[in-house]
Design a protein around this motif. Structure first.
Motif, PDB file in Angstrom:
ATOM      1  N   SER A 148       0.959  -1.265  -0.111  1.00  0.00           N
ATOM      2  CA  SER A 148      -0.115   0.155   0.103  1.00  0.00           C
ATOM      3  C   SER A 148       0.916   1.230  -0.119  1.00  0.00           C
ATOM      4  N   ALA A 149       0.295   2.401  -0.467  1.00  0.00           N
ATOM      5  CA  ALA A 149       0.930   3.732  -0.435  1.00  0.00           C
ATOM      6  C   ALA A 149       1.532   3.914   0.962  1.00  0.00           C
ATOM      7  N   LEU A 177       2.475  20.284  -1.364  1.00  0.00           N
ATOM      8  CA  LEU A 177       2.652  19.213  -2.079  1.00  0.00           C
ATOM      9  C   LEU A 177       1.786  17.993  -1.441  1.00  0.00           C
ATOM     10  N   LEU A 178       1.638  17.897  -0.140  1.00  0.00           N
ATOM     11  CA  LEU A 178       1.476  16.984   0.567  1.00  0.00           C
ATOM     12  C   LEU A 178       0.091  17.140   1.394  1.00  0.00           C
ATOM     13  N   GLU A 179      -0.384  18.409   1.470  1.00  0.00           N
ATOM     14  CA  GLU A 179      -1.754  18.760   2.207  1.00  0.00           C
ATOM     15  C   GLU A 179      -2.798  17.950   1.673  1.00  0.00           C
ATOM     16  N   ASP A 180      -3.072  17.915   0.442  1.00  0.00           N
ATOM     17  CA  ASP A 180      -4.327  17.505  -0.231  1.00  0.00           C
ATOM     18  C   ASP A 180      -3.855  16.287  -0.971  1.00  0.00           C
ATOM     19  N   ALA A 181      -2.752  15.635  -0.665  1.00  0.00           N
ATOM     20  CA  ALA A 181      -2.117  14.606  -1.699  1.00  0.00           C
ATOM     21  C   ALA A 181      -2.868  13.270  -1.181  1.00  0.00           C
ATOM     22  N   THR A 182      -2.962  12.369  -2.143  1.00  0.00           N
ATOM     23  CA  THR A 182      -3.412  11.043  -1.787  1.00  0.00           C
ATOM     24  C   THR A 182      -2.294  10.377  -1.206  1.00  0.00           C
ATOM     25  N   PRO A 183      -2.494   9.244  -0.678  1.00  0.00           N
ATOM     26  CA  PRO A 183      -1.466   8.497   0.008  1.00  0.00           C
ATOM     27  C   PRO A 183      -0.320   8.090  -1.119  1.00  0.00           C
ATOM     28  N   GLN A 184      -0.899   7.778  -2.411  1.00  0.00           N
ATOM     29  CA  GLN A 184      -0.014   7.365  -3.517  1.00  0.00           C
ATOM     30  C   GLN A 184       0.854   8.814  -3.927  1.00  0.00           C
ATOM     31  N   GLU A 185       0.286   9.783  -3.940  1.00  0.00           N
ATOM     32  CA  GLU A 185       0.851  10.920  -4.394  1.00  0.00           C
ATOM     33  C   GLU A 185       2.078  11.313  -3.095  1.00  0.00           C
ATOM     34  N   GLN A 216       7.979  11.485  -1.667  1.00  0.00           N
ATOM     35  CA  GLN A 216       9.069  10.977  -0.920  1.00  0.00           C
ATOM     36  C   GLN A 216       9.976  10.027  -1.462  1.00  0.00           C
ATOM     37  N   GLN A 217       9.552   9.129  -2.460  1.00  0.00           N
ATOM     38  CA  GLN A 217      10.465   8.376  -3.419  1.00  0.00           C
ATOM     39  C   GLN A 217      11.261   9.366  -4.113  1.00  0.00           C
TER      40      GLN A 217
END
Length: 101
Positions: free
Chosen positions: A1-2, A55-63, A68-69
């Motif tokens: 999972s993300a 970039l992370l506030e409204d991001a899905t776990p995948q985004e 991070q990757q």
């Protein structure tokens, strides 16, 4: 999972973690992905890249995992790069209480 991928990237960044870093509060520049901040480490002025929270506030776990990757891959590449015309990579700094650099 993300979520597991995010945890794995954060864990792999910990190998580069620096302690005793002081943030001077000075922003040197901004890009679409991160800002560059002035820091002090062991009495030396240096710079650090800070991933934009937006970039992370409204991001899905995948985004979030993808951001991070990308950052982890950049750190891993820079940790092996040594050239007189390229700024030396010292490590990764996590602000107090943050899971992200």
């Amino acid at each position: 999972s993300a979520i597991l991928r995010m945890a794995a990237h954060t864990s792999s960044l910990r190998q580069f973690q620096l302690h005793g870093v002081n943030d001077t509060g000075r922003i040197i520049g901004n890009g679409s992905y991160a800002s560059v901040k002035e820091l002090e480490f062991r009495g030396l002025k240096c710079v650090g890249k800070k991933i934009h929270r937006a970039l992370l506030e409204d991001a899905t776990p995948q985004e979030m995992a993808a951001v991070q990757q990308r950052f982890t891959e950049e750190c891993e590449l820079l940790s092996h790069l040594h050239h007189p015309c390229v700024v030396q990579f010292l490590g990764v700094y996590f602000e107090h209480g943050s899971q992200l650099p």
